[in-house]
Design a protein around this motif. Structure first.
Motif, PDB file in Angstrom:
ATOM      1  N   ASP A 204       0.815  -1.211   0.000  1.00 17.24           N
ATOM      2  CA  ASP A 204       0.000   0.000   0.000  1.00 17.24           C
ATOM      3  C   ASP A 204       0.853   1.268   0.000  1.00 17.24           C
ATOM      4  O   ASP A 204       0.464   2.282  -0.585  1.00 17.24           O
ATOM      5  N   ALA A 205       2.008   1.216   0.651  1.00 16.65           N
ATOM      6  CA  ALA A 205       2.871   2.396   0.691  1.00 16.65           C
ATOM      7  C   ALA A 205       3.386   2.726  -0.709  1.00 16.65           C
ATOM      8  O   ALA A 205       3.445   3.905  -1.096  1.00 16.65           O
ATOM      9  N   TYR A 206       3.750   1.709  -1.480  1.00 21.67           N
ATOM     10  CA  TYR A 206       4.215   1.966  -2.852  1.00 21.67           C
ATOM     11  C   TYR A 206       3.069   2.490  -3.704  1.00 21.67           C
ATOM     12  O   TYR A 206       3.244   3.428  -4.492  1.00 21.67           O
ATOM     13  N   TYR A 207       1.903   1.909  -3.543  1.00 23.71           N
ATOM     14  CA  TYR A 207       0.738   2.373  -4.296  1.00 23.71           C
ATOM     15  C   TYR A 207       0.459   3.852  -3.992  1.00 23.71           C
ATOM     16  O   TYR A 207       0.245   4.653  -4.904  1.00 23.71           O
ATOM     17  N   SER A 208       0.480   4.214  -2.724  1.00 27.14           N
ATOM     18  CA  SER A 208       0.196   5.603  -2.331  1.00 27.14           C
ATOM     19  C   SER A 208       1.245   6.565  -2.875  1.00 27.14           C
ATOM     20  O   SER A 208       0.929   7.711  -3.228  1.00 27.14           O
ATOM     21  N   PHE A 209       2.496   6.117  -2.943  1.00 22.55           N
ATOM     22  CA  PHE A 209       3.556   6.930  -3.529  1.00 22.55           C
ATOM     23  C   PHE A 209       3.362   7.082  -5.040  1.00 22.55           C
ATOM     24  O   PHE A 209       3.567   8.158  -5.611  1.00 22.55           O
TER      25      PHE A 209
END
Length: 279
Positions: free
Chosen positions: A243-248
């Motif tokens: 999710d952190a990569y997606y949000s970035f």
């Protein structure tokens, strides 16, 4: 129903050769541009494609033509090394039987759109332009290393905005290029039309979007390359994109799709307003 959902995500993240923004991304770019054509450019497009045919309807044509026109293969990208700060024409766009690069072809298309000798050639120029302006804004299309990220296996494990309620994170094995081609887009809305609406209500109304349609193809390549370096360096050691990569990544995708649409509109508007020099 649960089995169908699982199959959907397996197919979505399955590893496969990645060429460009997927059909969704190219359609998004084309529709944004279509809405911003001048009357003169809109008339030229309608004349070449036929009434009722939009830019989105031909946005992926160039991918289908790759096998038929092997000399167009390298026009879909520009191979700038990860370690390089900027595009270098000698290094990154050398003549090749498979074509030179997206930057050089877009420069040629500025004239070919309006001044090619035949209607068929002008139609092809339009279809190529719609596609290649999109391609040069996909960050991994401005990166040489690991074939633009095709050679970087990753596992996607994020929820995305299409995951509502208590659904589990979507998970699948793919590669970094394919993630940026389509997985981020299809995890954000259920249709490309909805993504256009998202951008029209969001990034395209931002201060950043104002007067963002300028620059040359080389400028666009440099901007995309800078984003590609961020995308590459953000991949964790375990290559699990969560999710952190997606949000970035999604804000970058929004911006790149929006920029591509605005710049495609200006590219076409300028070309169809220009006069052809005497032959």
């Amino acid at each position: 129903m649960q089995n169908l959902r699982c199959l959907f995500w397996v197919l979505l993240f399955a590893s496969a050769p990645a060429f460009a923004w997927g059909p969704e991304g190219h359609a998004i770019v084309a529709e944004i541009a279509q809405r911003r054509l001048t009357p003169e450019a809109a008339a030229a497009v309608a004349s070449l494609l036929g009434r009722g045919h939009s830019l989105a309807s031909v946005a992926s044509w160039a991918d289908d033509e790759r096998d038929e026109r092997p000399g167009s293969y390298n026009w879909h990208f520009v191979d700038i090394p990860l370690a390089a700060d900027t595009y270098d024409a000698v290094r990154d766009c050398a003549p090749n039987p498979r074509g030179d690069c997206a930057v050089a072809e877009l420069e040629r298309l500025k004239t070919e759109l309006h001044c090619a000798n035949t209607e068929d050639a002008r139609r092809d120029a339009l279809r190529f332009a719609v596609h290649f302006v999109g391609d040069i804004h996909q960050p991994l299309h401005a990166l040489a290393d690991a074939r633009g990220g095709n050679g970087v296996p990753v596992t996607v494990a994020w929820r995305g905005l299409t995951c509502v309620g208590k659904c589990a994170a979507k998970r699948g094995d793919t590669n970094l290029h394919a993630v940026w081609d389509g997985s981020l887009i299809t995890s954000t809305t259920w249709s490309w039309g909805a993504y256009v609406d998202r951008l029209e209500a969001g990034w395209l109304k931002s201060d950043e979007a104002r007067n963002a349609d300028g620059g040359s193809p080389a400028d666009w390549a440099n901007q995309s390359h800078a984003q590609a370096r961020l995308a590459w360096n953000r991949v964790p050691a375990n290559r699990m994109l969560d999710d952190a990569y997606y949000s970035f990544a999604v804000p970058i995708v929004d911006r790149q799709l929006g920029l591509a649409g605005l710049r495609l509109a200006r590219f076409l508007n300028t070309a169809y307003a220009a006069a052809c020099s005497a032959r």
